[in-house]
Design a protein around this motif. Structure first.
Motif, PDB file in Angstrom:
ATOM      1  N   VAL A 106       0.869  -1.179   0.000  1.00 51.13           N
ATOM      2  CA  VAL A 106       0.000   0.000   0.000  1.00 51.13           C
ATOM      3  C   VAL A 106       0.900   1.222   0.000  1.00 51.13           C
ATOM      4  O   VAL A 106       1.698   1.408   0.925  1.00 51.13           O
ATOM      5  N   THR A 107       0.805   2.051  -1.041  1.00 49.54           N
ATOM      6  CA  THR A 107       1.680   3.212  -1.177  1.00 49.54           C
ATOM      7  C   THR A 107       0.858   4.490  -1.245  1.00 49.54           C
ATOM      8  O   THR A 107      -0.031   4.631  -2.091  1.00 49.54           O
ATOM      9  N   VAL A 108       1.162   5.425  -0.342  1.00 51.07           N
ATOM     10  CA  VAL A 108       0.541   6.747  -0.343  1.00 51.07           C
ATOM     11  C   VAL A 108       1.536   7.710  -0.988  1.00 51.07           C
ATOM     12  O   VAL A 108       2.672   7.831  -0.526  1.00 51.07           O
ATOM     13  N   PRO A 109       1.169   8.385  -2.076  1.00 51.53           N
ATOM     14  CA  PRO A 109       2.140   9.213  -2.801  1.00 51.53           C
ATOM     15  C   PRO A 109       2.601  10.415  -1.988  1.00 51.53           C
ATOM     16  O   PRO A 109       1.957  10.844  -1.033  1.00 51.53           O
ATOM     17  N   ALA A 110       3.733  10.959  -2.395  1.00 52.88           N
ATOM     18  CA  ALA A 110       4.317  12.118  -1.735  1.00 52.88           C
ATOM     19  C   ALA A 110       3.336  13.281  -1.696  1.00 52.88           C
ATOM     20  O   ALA A 110       2.587  13.525  -2.658  1.00 52.88           O
ATOM     21  N   GLU A 111       3.304  13.980  -0.574  1.00 49.71           N
ATOM     22  CA  GLU A 111       2.524  15.194  -0.341  1.00 49.71           C
ATOM     23  C   GLU A 111       1.010  14.971  -0.353  1.00 49.71           C
ATOM     24  O   GLU A 111       0.242  15.929  -0.268  1.00 49.71           O
ATOM     25  N   ALA A 112       0.580  13.706  -0.436  1.00 49.01           N
ATOM     26  CA  ALA A 112      -0.861  13.442  -0.355  1.00 49.01           C
ATOM     27  C   ALA A 112      -1.350  13.707   1.068  1.00 49.01           C
ATOM     28  O   ALA A 112      -0.630  13.471   2.038  1.00 49.01           O
ATOM     29  N   ALA A 113      -2.563  14.184   1.168  1.00 43.32           N
ATOM     30  CA  ALA A 113      -3.185  14.435   2.478  1.00 43.32           C
ATOM     31  C   ALA A 113      -4.526  13.705   2.489  1.00 43.32           C
ATOM     32  O   ALA A 113      -5.542  14.253   2.073  1.00 43.32           O
ATOM     33  N   LEU A 114      -4.527  12.459   2.943  1.00 42.51           N
ATOM     34  CA  LEU A 114      -5.728  11.643   2.907  1.00 42.51           C
ATOM     35  C   LEU A 114      -6.711  12.088   3.982  1.00 42.51           C
ATOM     36  O   LEU A 114      -6.336  12.266   5.146  1.00 42.51           O
ATOM     37  N   THR A 115      -7.965  12.240   3.591  1.00 38.66           N
ATOM     38  CA  THR A 115      -9.010  12.623   4.543  1.00 38.66           C
ATOM     39  C   THR A 115      -9.799  11.411   5.041  1.00 38.66           C
ATOM     40  O   THR A 115     -10.557  11.533   5.993  1.00 38.66           O
ATOM     41  N   GLU A 116      -9.632  10.261   4.380  1.00 38.81           N
ATOM     42  CA  GLU A 116     -10.258   9.019   4.800  1.00 38.81           C
ATOM     43  C   GLU A 116      -9.185   7.968   5.037  1.00 38.81           C
ATOM     44  O   GLU A 116      -8.154   7.961   4.367  1.00 38.81           O
ATOM     45  N   PRO A 117      -9.400   7.061   5.987  1.00 40.84           N
ATOM     46  CA  PRO A 117      -8.356   6.066   6.270  1.00 40.84           C
ATOM     47  C   PRO A 117      -8.273   4.986   5.202  1.00 40.84           C
ATOM     48  O   PRO A 117      -9.258   4.679   4.517  1.00 40.84           O
ATOM     49  N   VAL A 118      -7.098   4.417   5.082  1.00 37.98           N
ATOM     50  CA  VAL A 118      -6.909   3.182   4.330  1.00 37.98           C
ATOM     51  C   VAL A 118      -7.202   2.035   5.291  1.00 37.98           C
ATOM     52  O   VAL A 118      -6.651   1.989   6.399  1.00 37.98           O
ATOM     53  N   VAL A 119      -8.062   1.108   4.898  1.00 35.76           N
ATOM     54  CA  VAL A 119      -8.433  -0.014   5.764  1.00 35.76           C
ATOM     55  C   VAL A 119      -8.028  -1.313   5.088  1.00 35.76           C
ATOM     56  O   VAL A 119      -8.466  -1.616   3.980  1.00 35.76           O
ATOM     57  N   ILE A 120      -7.177  -2.069   5.768  1.00 37.01           N
ATOM     58  CA  ILE A 120      -6.734  -3.386   5.293  1.00 37.01           C
ATOM     59  C   ILE A 120      -7.337  -4.418   6.235  1.00 37.01           C
ATOM     60  O   ILE A 120      -7.053  -4.419   7.429  1.00 37.01           O
ATOM     61  N   ARG A 121      -8.153  -5.285   5.699  1.00 33.86           N
ATOM     62  CA  ARG A 121      -8.830  -6.289   6.520  1.00 33.86           C
ATOM     63  C   ARG A 121      -8.310  -7.673   6.158  1.00 33.86           C
ATOM     64  O   ARG A 121      -8.400  -8.094   5.000  1.00 33.86           O
ATOM     65  N   LEU A 122      -7.742  -8.362   7.150  1.00 31.41           N
ATOM     66  CA  LEU A 122      -7.244  -9.722   6.965  1.00 31.41           C
ATOM     67  C   LEU A 122      -8.179 -10.670   7.700  1.00 31.41           C
ATOM     68  O   LEU A 122      -8.300 -10.605   8.935  1.00 31.41           O
ATOM     69  N   GLY A 123      -8.854 -11.547   6.962  1.00 31.76           N
ATOM     70  CA  GLY A 123      -9.829 -12.455   7.540  1.00 31.76           C
ATOM     71  C   GLY A 123      -9.357 -13.890   7.488  1.00 31.76           C
ATOM     72  O   GLY A 123      -9.066 -14.421   6.406  1.00 31.76           O
ATOM     73  N   GLY A 124      -9.269 -14.529   8.635  1.00 30.50           N
ATOM     74  CA  GLY A 124      -8.840 -15.914   8.697  1.00 30.50           C
ATOM     75  C   GLY A 124      -9.967 -16.876   8.399  1.00 30.50           C
ATOM     76  O   GLY A 124     -11.132 -16.633   8.738  1.00 30.50           O
ATOM     77  N   ASN A 125      -9.612 -17.999   7.756  1.00 23.66           N
ATOM     78  CA  ASN A 125     -10.581 -19.034   7.398  1.00 23.66           C
ATOM     79  C   ASN A 125     -10.279 -20.367   8.071  1.00 23.66           C
ATOM     80  O   ASN A 125     -10.683 -21.421   7.596  1.00 23.66           O
ATOM     81  N   GLY A 126      -9.557 -20.328   9.181  1.00 25.08           N
ATOM     82  CA  GLY A 126      -9.141 -21.559   9.834  1.00 25.08           C
ATOM     83  C   GLY A 126      -7.862 -22.087   9.202  1.00 25.08           C
ATOM     84  O   GLY A 126      -7.495 -21.721   8.091  1.00 25.08           O
ATOM     85  N   GLY A 127      -7.146 -22.934   9.902  1.00 21.69           N
ATOM     86  CA  GLY A 127      -5.925 -23.510   9.363  1.00 21.69           C
ATOM     87  C   GLY A 127      -4.751 -22.555   9.453  1.00 21.69           C
ATOM     88  O   GLY A 127      -4.823 -21.468  10.020  1.00 21.69           O
ATOM     89  N   VAL A 128      -3.632 -22.974   8.844  1.00 19.06           N
ATOM     90  CA  VAL A 128      -2.375 -22.232   8.885  1.00 19.06           C
ATOM     91  C   VAL A 128      -2.294 -21.285   7.696  1.00 19.06           C
ATOM     92  O   VAL A 128      -2.581 -21.677   6.555  1.00 19.06           O
ATOM     93  N   SER A 129      -1.896 -20.049   7.950  1.00 20.14           N
ATOM     94  CA  SER A 129      -1.767 -19.076   6.868  1.00 20.14           C
ATOM     95  C   SER A 129      -0.701 -18.056   7.226  1.00 20.14           C
ATOM     96  O   SER A 129      -0.323 -17.893   8.386  1.00 20.14           O
TER      97      SER A 129
END
Length: 381
Positions: A106-129
């Motif tokens: 996930v790359t935010v470019p130089a001088e950007a001013a984000l007004t909303e968050p970046v959301v990364i959701r990692l969901g497990g499905n059981g087992g090894v990952s």
């Protein structure tokens, strides 16, 4: 605490922890036996084989929500950006790098001013990952990134965060796993010249969660604030091991972690290591850990460590405390007609408010406090 002697060399320390081996090859890291300083609090039998890097037999669902202009990529395992910030210091981190099949970038470019968050959701499905996440903030950019772990998994994951010069990042990681999950994580932050990091680590779920956040500075003027909140239930093991490495001049760090524990076998571990190098003049650092034990049968281990190799610092200190409810606060509330159970809930809310109120995302604040309320209600606190 270590200080320099008259010769300018640090004194010998029989009890000091050895510096860990750093390598991307899992076989360069010894298999821990449980007596090592880095592993002595961790119940190794509950790691479900993650020390030996079993092949993945499940997947992690990855969902990213980002404002326009943010670049989302899936990197190949050979991409040079992998390992730019993090060189694994133990076997689980090395296996996570080797078995995650590249990484999410996930790359935010130089001088950007984000007004909303970046959301990364990692969901497990059981087992090894496994998973590897890279976040880069360009120079003079401003952003908030949320990394949210949910579902069920036996999971080893790495996070690399590179903050450009003059940039400002708020990074929130939430461990809201199902009760049967195991999570071993290495989080590495690289703070540029005159850059600012505000990190929040919120651990609420899982059978066993062990996180190792580290911070390094690439130039003077860097500022890092690391906040943490954890709620440890009966049978849960939650462990946070922090390392802040001050080698650049005139940098600042603040660490404040607060945890509540309840139930038989609830075990929380907090280790806070701060290194101030010989050239890190003008360093200003302080670390704090507070643990609130709500019921019998819970245990909290808290170990702050501070190593100083220069006498020219602005400030350096640490504090740690573990205790039960503040009886005076309870008495004050009850004397004004508030029932005992409600008074206890108010004390816990106030205990966590210092951390939660700093998170600038209302929905996330409400979610965290709702989870805390649910845990308190489960045992009638």
């Amino acid at each position: 605490m270590a200080v320099i002697d008259a010769t300018g060399r640090p004194p010998a320390q029989a009890g000091a922890s050895p510096r860990p081996v750093r390598s991307r090859d899992p076989e360069d890291h010894a298999v821990p036996g449980g007596r090592e300083e880095a592993w002595r609090f961790t119940p190794l039998r509950r790691l479900r084989g993650l020390l030996n890097g079993p092949p993945a037999d499940s997947t992690i669902d990855v969902k990213v929500s980002a404002p326009e202009g943010v670049e989302i990529e899936r990197l190949a395992p050979t991409d040079s950006r992998i390992g730019r910030v993090l060189t694994p210091a133990d076997r689980p981190a090395a296996f996570a790098m080797a078995r995650s099949d590249g990484g999410l970038s996930v790359t935010v470019p130089a001088e950007a001013a984000l007004t909303e968050p970046v959301v990364i959701r990692l969901g497990g499905n059981g087992g090894v990952s496994y998973e590897h996440v890279l976040v880069e903030l360009g120079p003079f950019a401003t952003a908030t990134v949320v990394l949210d772990h949910v579902g069920s998994a036996t999971f080893a994951g790495n996070v690399e965060v590179y903050i450009g010069h003059g940039a400002a990042l708020t990074f929130v990681t939430v461990q809201d796993w199902a009760d049967d999950s195991v999570h071993l994580g290495a989080h590495a932050y690289s703070v540029g010249r005159d850059a600012r990091l505000r990190s929040f680590t919120v651990t609420l779920g899982g059978d066993l969660v062990r996180l190792n956040p580290t911070v390094e500075y690439r130039g003077p003027g860097g500022d890092a604030e690391l906040y943490g909140l954890f709620f440890t239930e009966a049978g849960q093991h939650q462990e946070h091991r922090l390392y802040v490495d001050h080698q650049a001049r005139n940098c600042r760090s603040r660490v404040a972690y607060k945890g509540a524990l309840q139930g038989d076998g609830a075990h929380a571990v907090w280790i806070g290591d701060v290194m101030i190098g010989a050239d890190a003049v003008g360093t200003d650092t302080y670390e704090l850990n507070r643990n609130l034990v709500l019921t019998d049968g819970a245990r909290a281990d808290s170990v702050p460590n501070l190593e100083i190799l220069t006498g020219e610092v602005v400030g350096a200190g640490h504090a740690s405390a573990t205790g039960r409810f503040d009886d005076e606060s309870l008495f004050y509330l009850m004397s004004r007609g508030i029932p005992a159970d409600e008074a206890r809930r108010l004390v816990v809310r106030g205990f966590f408010a210092e951390i939660v109120d700093r998170i600038d995302i209302p929905e996330l604040r409400e979610r965290i406090m709702a989870r805390v309320e649910a845990e308190l209600a489960a045992v009638g606190v």
